[in-house]
Design an enzyme around this catalytic site. Structure first.
Site, PDB file in Angstrom:
ATOM      1  N   ASP A  75       0.827  -1.221   0.000  1.00  0.00           N
ATOM      2  CA  ASP A  75       0.000   0.000   0.000  1.00  0.00           C
ATOM      3  C   ASP A  75       0.853   1.260   0.000  1.00  0.00           C
ATOM      4  OD1 ASP A  75      -2.131  -1.684   0.222  1.00  0.00           O
ATOM      5  OD2 ASP A  75      -2.995  -0.711   1.981  1.00  0.00           O
ATOM      6  N   ASP A  76       0.270   2.330  -0.503  1.00  0.00           N
ATOM      7  CA  ASP A  76       0.737   3.725  -0.351  1.00  0.00           C
ATOM      8  C   ASP A  76       1.823   4.190  -1.326  1.00  0.00           C
ATOM      9  OD1 ASP A  76      -1.074   3.658   1.669  1.00  0.00           O
ATOM     10  OD2 ASP A  76       0.339   3.945   3.309  1.00  0.00           O
ATOM     11  N   HIS A 126      -5.987   3.221  -4.439  1.00  0.00           N
ATOM     12  CA  HIS A 126      -5.954   3.385  -2.975  1.00  0.00           C
ATOM     13  C   HIS A 126      -6.299   4.834  -2.607  1.00  0.00           C
ATOM     14  CE1 HIS A 126      -5.047   2.150   1.042  1.00  0.00           C
ATOM     15  NE2 HIS A 126      -3.878   2.742   1.163  1.00  0.00           N
ATOM     16  N   HIS A 130      -5.449  10.030   0.060  1.00  0.00           N
ATOM     17  CA  HIS A 130      -5.183   9.266   1.288  1.00  0.00           C
ATOM     18  C   HIS A 130      -5.135  10.226   2.484  1.00  0.00           C
ATOM     19  CE1 HIS A 130      -3.559   6.133   3.905  1.00  0.00           C
ATOM     20  NE2 HIS A 130      -3.632   5.273   2.924  1.00  0.00           N
ATOM     21  N   HIS A 221       3.675  -2.294   3.242  1.00  0.00           N
ATOM     22  CA  HIS A 221       3.711  -0.924   2.715  1.00  0.00           C
ATOM     23  C   HIS A 221       5.047  -0.700   2.004  1.00  0.00           C
ATOM     24  CE1 HIS A 221       0.602  -0.628   5.817  1.00  0.00           C
ATOM     25  NE2 HIS A 221       0.099   0.355   5.089  1.00  0.00           N
TER      26      HIS A 221
HETATM   27 ZN   LIG Z   1      -2.829   3.338   2.908  1.00  0.00          ZN
END
Ligand SMILES: [Zn+2]
Length: 255
Positions: A75-76, A126, A130, A221
């Site tokens: 993620d991210d 995503h 965010h 991540h």
């Molecule tokens: Zn995230």
């Protein structure tokens, strides 16, 4: 969504029961407070646990799978320090993964997104910002967040993503409404590595490997300093145990 309906229906039923009891025999006011607080807590817990499928249906693992396949998700990103290094490690182990990218990071590093796709990994949405306050978004703002990132992905790799992972793993009724329109598959996880909290990479790997079973979805991540060490050790473990790391799309279609 079914659980939300059951909870709301039960809360309404209990409220009517309290009103009836109050009329017949008289009850203390705090009974109403207990009902309201319990209802509120269940609603909040439903937001934080995707596996409850409270506001929307989320895919958190592949159940009853025959083959030893799992999905590693990052993620991210895209992240200028770690994502390309992660791709090199994945290549060495012949492993595929899924990257849930943030729109604003895609705009900063479009070339990294291209390499992820060229290496045969899956890419998911995503959100665009965010933002820490994103879960207070209206349905319209959620739609903008999702569409903006979809458009960035489509423009850069000429492919449409069908996958979405909610930021912070939080789901809300407004997000559920937006996703009904955009028709993304919502992807959660059943193995949280706690790589943003635990500092020692060995502890992170141990935390993951003790939970692995066919069909697992692992959350990592690609912005964490220890991600390269964790991934290397995780892939070594998977290789020894004859597990194959595949994309979310492949896991979803597995029989
Ligand atoms: Zn995230």
């Amino acid at each position: 969504m079914k659980n939300l309906k059951i909870t709301t229906f039960s809360a309404c039923g209990l409220f009517l029961l309290l009103v009836s009891l109050d009329t017949l025999i008289g009850i203390a006011l705090w009974w109403y407070f207990v009902l309201i607080i319990t209802w509120f807590l269940i609603m909040a817990m439903g937001s934080f646990s995707m596996s409850w499928n409270f506001y929307l249906k989320a895919f958190t693992s592949k159940k009853n799978i025959k083959e030893k396949k799992i999905a590693i998700t990052f993620d991210d990103g895209p992240n200028s320090k770690f994502t390309l290094e992660i791709l090199k490690i994945l290549k060495r182990y012949n492993a595929k993964a899924t990257f849930f990218c943030i729109g604003k990071n895609i705009e900063k590093h479009p070339e990294i997104l291209k390499v992820i796709s060229e290496n045969g990994h899956a890419i998911g949405n995503h959100s665009f910002s965010h933002d820490v306050m994103i879960d207070f978004n209206s349905t319209e703002n959620w739609m903008n967040e999702i569409k903006q990132t979809d458009n960035s992905i489509q423009r850069i790799i000429a492919k449409k993503t069908t996958l979405f992972r909610p930021p912070f793993g939080v789901t809300t009724p407004k997000l559920a409404k937006a996703l009904k329109v955009t028709e993304h598959d919502v992807i959660g996880w059943n193995i949280r590595s706690y790589d943003t909290i635990i500092k020692n990479p060995k502890h992170i790997v141990k935390n993951i490997t003790k939970q692995i079973q066919p069909g697992s979805i692992i959350l990592l991540h690609d912005k964490q300093i220890n991600v390269l060490l964790v991934l290397e050790h995780l892939l070594q473990f998977l290789q020894k145990q004859d597990y194959q790391s595949v994309t979310i799309n492949e896991l979803l279609n597995e029989k």
